[in-house]
Write an enzyme that holds these catalytic residues in place. Structure first.
Site, PDB file in Angstrom:
ATOM      1  N   ASN A  85     -60.743  33.961  28.885  1.00  0.00           N
ATOM      2  CA  ASN A  85     -60.980  35.127  28.050  1.00  0.00           C
ATOM      3  C   ASN A  85     -61.944  36.105  28.721  1.00  0.00           C
ATOM      4  O   ASN A  85     -61.536  37.156  29.216  1.00  0.00           O
ATOM      5  CB  ASN A  85     -61.510  34.674  26.684  1.00  0.00           C
ATOM      6  CG  ASN A  85     -61.485  35.791  25.664  1.00  0.00           C
ATOM      7  OD1 ASN A  85     -61.394  36.957  26.017  1.00  0.00           O
ATOM      8  ND2 ASN A  85     -61.584  35.431  24.401  1.00  0.00           N
ATOM      9  N   ASP A  86     -63.220  35.725  28.804  1.00  0.00           N
ATOM     10  CA  ASP A  86     -64.219  36.658  29.327  1.00  0.00           C
ATOM     11  C   ASP A  86     -63.942  37.059  30.780  1.00  0.00           C
ATOM     12  O   ASP A  86     -64.245  38.179  31.181  1.00  0.00           O
ATOM     13  CB  ASP A  86     -65.617  36.041  29.222  1.00  0.00           C
ATOM     14  CG  ASP A  86     -65.992  35.785  27.762  1.00  0.00           C
ATOM     15  OD1 ASP A  86     -65.502  36.534  26.900  1.00  0.00           O
ATOM     16  OD2 ASP A  86     -66.746  34.841  27.503  1.00  0.00           O
ATOM     17  N   VAL A  87     -63.353  36.147  31.569  1.00  0.00           N
ATOM     18  CA  VAL A  87     -63.164  36.437  32.994  1.00  0.00           C
ATOM     19  C   VAL A  87     -62.017  37.411  33.245  1.00  0.00           C
ATOM     20  O   VAL A  87     -61.792  37.830  34.375  1.00  0.00           O
ATOM     21  CB  VAL A  87     -62.938  35.149  33.828  1.00  0.00           C
ATOM     22  CG1 VAL A  87     -64.162  34.263  33.764  1.00  0.00           C
ATOM     23  CG2 VAL A  87     -61.703  34.406  33.378  1.00  0.00           C
ATOM     24  N   ALA A 142     -68.545  34.346  25.373  1.00  0.00           N
ATOM     25  CA  ALA A 142     -69.572  35.370  25.265  1.00  0.00           C
ATOM     26  C   ALA A 142     -69.545  36.044  23.892  1.00  0.00           C
ATOM     27  O   ALA A 142     -70.382  36.880  23.595  1.00  0.00           O
ATOM     28  CB  ALA A 142     -69.411  36.411  26.360  1.00  0.00           C
TER      29      ALA A 142
END
Lengths: 471, 103
Positions: A397-399, A438
């Site tokens: 997700n965040d990456v 995050a």
């Protein structure tokens, strides 16, 4: 019986031997084909140092039978529990396991300091130099212990991200208080047990408050940092006892761990100071500027996804923590084999901090026998992204969040990411529309090129495999 | 101040060793590929378990009637062993997967 001198010489030789194995071990751990051997060599060196200490450090006397019994009992208890835990832990839980064992080392250093403080105050006079070393060992060991346990709890999902209001100021104030108290104790030559307990308590509290607000992508950095802290604490112990094995081992880990921490920070475009002082991803409600309220998410059916994949020339897989949670590494490898039979070229794009630890995805995919050359590092993957037909984002997700590039208010702004939207199509396999670690929205899900395939990663992959086979 | 100076002088060899080891530590891992970050961290974690030697020394030197030192020392031995044994076993498990691949 042997003379004292002979025994002590053997002891020192063993320590030199152990130090060499630590250096060699670390060196070999840095290259893929020798890593396992390196770990074993360092392990043997450690065993040698422990046995030699028991046998040769002090003369074996009958009146200390209780001491020896307790040493052996402690070794056995620790070995049994440690081995059991290490063998039972799942691949997904490796990072928190490392954090837990790291905490144990920190606690060990702190307890040593407590005993030595008591020892010192019963001596004729309080030596300020030794006192300094003892107090530093106590502070660093305790911070490492409580911090590691909080990190362990967070990764296990038992502790949430909580940021105190003005938490940064409290942390800085506590840090000043800690070192102020320690400095004062050294200057005055304080030998009151109540003060060392106060110092112990304040250090433990600092460790908790230090890790508590840190969430998201910073967790690997924190574990690495605490790892190097414990190394330093061990080195202070070595200084205290004039013990070379402890010194070399501790300092090697202290410095190597610090460099590793810096490498990770660089990979994420974060400064170490910000990680230590600032909270990241914790209370980041302020930053969710545009919620995707009016934008819609497009879904894709398994059949369509399978067709898209089977007729692609190049497919890139971006794995994340979701892949680890679903234990889908073998399934994704099967999908890779089936697609290759159909002439599709498949590679994996590995973000350095995908998962919960650097290299987490590499370890996971290696377990599933995915050939090493198929794993592309982020830079290489981004370079060739334009020529990729389909990107399959599995549980990441965040990456892959574009906010890292175009939303300066986002807590992950500035973090290098895998630019999956440069490919022709993106399919995100995801359990739900939930947020990443995050805790922020991901615009990618609303991107015109993107389609979502909801469900458990392993389930979805198995369905995809079945569909691709039928084509 | 004088005591700190004498601490420095008495331990100058150790301080020399410390400084060399710091650079050695940096040098030794500077070429590590990203694949090995997790196992390296885990292996380093096991190596700092060397702190266990301190707890053994406490136990060896403790007076058999000093229960404060004996109890805390015993606790420290357990904690240190957990760090050493757990650390090496976990690292070995991670690295076994790499071995399987290369055969």
């Amino acid at each position: 019986m042997m003379t004292d001198l002979l025994g002590l010489s053997i002891l020192e030789l063993c320590y030199i031997g152990a130090s060499i194995t630590f250096i060699l071990g670390l060196k070999m751990l840095s290259s893929p084909d020798k890593a396992r051997k390196g770990n074993l060599i360092a392990g043997y060196g450690m065993g040698l140092a422990i046995i030699a200490t028991i046998l040769f450090k002090e003369e074996l006397t009958a009146d200390k039978w209780l001491n020896y019994t307790l040493i052996l009992a402690g070794l056995i208890i620790g070995t049994v529990i440690g081995t059991r835990m290490a063998l039972k832990v799942k691949m997904t839980a490796m990072p928190q396991m490392v954090s837990f064992f790291n905490g144990m080392g920190g606690a060990c250093a702190a307890v040593i300091s407590l005993v030595e403080f008591d020892h010192l105050r019963h001596g004729q006079e309080t030596e300020s130099g030794m006192l300094l070393v003892i107090l530093l060992g106590l502070i660093i060991g305790s911070v490492s212990f409580s911090g590691s346990i909080v990190a362990y709890g967070k990764l296990e999902g038992k502790i949430g991200d909580k940021a105190l209001p003005a938490g940064q100021f409290i942390n800085i104030a506590l840090l000043i208080l800690l070192f102020g108290l320690a400095a004062w104790m050294v200057v005055v030559g304080c030998s009151e047990m109540s003060f060392i307990y106060a110092l112990l308590f304040a250090s433990l509290l600092y460790g908790v408050l230090f890790v508590m607000p840190i969430g998201g992508a910073d967790m690997p950095v924190v574990i690495s940092l605490l790892n190097s802290f414990t190394g330093m604490a061990a080195a202070f112990g070595g200084f205290l006892y004039g013990n070379q094995a402890m010194l070399t081992g501790g300092i090697l880990v202290g410095s190597a761990g610090t460099i590793l921490t810096v490498l990770m920070c660089t990979a994420m475009n974060r400064s170490l100071t910000n990680v230590i002082i600032g909270s990241f991803g914790g209370g980041s409600n302020s930053s969710s500027g545009k919620e995707g309220s009016h934008e819609t998410v497009k879904e894709i059916s398994v059949t369509d996804a399978a067709i898209l994949l089977a007729y692609a020339n190049k497919v890139s897989v971006v794995p994340g923590y979701g892949l680890a949670v679903a234990q889908a590494q073998h399934t994704v490898h099967n999908l890779e084999k089936i697609l290759e039979e159909k002439g599709v070229e498949l590679t994996y794009a590995i973000h350095p901090v995908a998962g919960r630890m650097p290299g987490h995805m590499n370890v996971l995919l290696a377990e599933a026998d995915v050939p090493y050359p198929k794993l592309l590092e982020m830079e290489d993957a981004n370079e060739s992204m334009n020529s990729v037909d389909v990107v399959l984002v599995i549980g990441a997700n965040d990456v892959v969040n574009p906010a890292a590039e175009n939303d300066p208010n986002s807590p992950i702004f500035g973090m290098p990411i895998i630019k999956v939207w440069n490919a022709k199509n993106v399919i995100v396999l995801k359990r739900s529309m939930g947020k990443g670690y995050a805790g922020i929205e991901n615009e990618l899900f609303f991107h015109p090129k993107n389609r979502m395939l909801f469900g458990d990663a392993k389930d979805s992959l198995e369905k995809l495999i079945a569909e691709v086979k039928n084509l | 101040m004088e005591e700190l100076l004498s601490l420095f002088y008495e331990n100058r060899e150790f301080i020399f060793l410390i400084i060399t080891s710091v650079f050695l530590g940096i040098e030794v891992i500077s070429n590590v590929p990203a694949v090995l970050h997790t196992p390296l961290m885990s292996g380093a974690n096991a190596i700092h378990g060397v702190v266990i030697i301190g707890s053994i020394i406490i136990m060896l030197q403790a007076d058999p009637s000093n229960y404060y030192a004996l109890i805390l020392g015993f606790l420290a031995v357990i904690l240190g062993t957990l760090n050493v044994v757990g650390g090496f076993v976990v690292t070995n498990r991670m690295l076994e997967m790499f071995k399987k691949k290369s055969k």
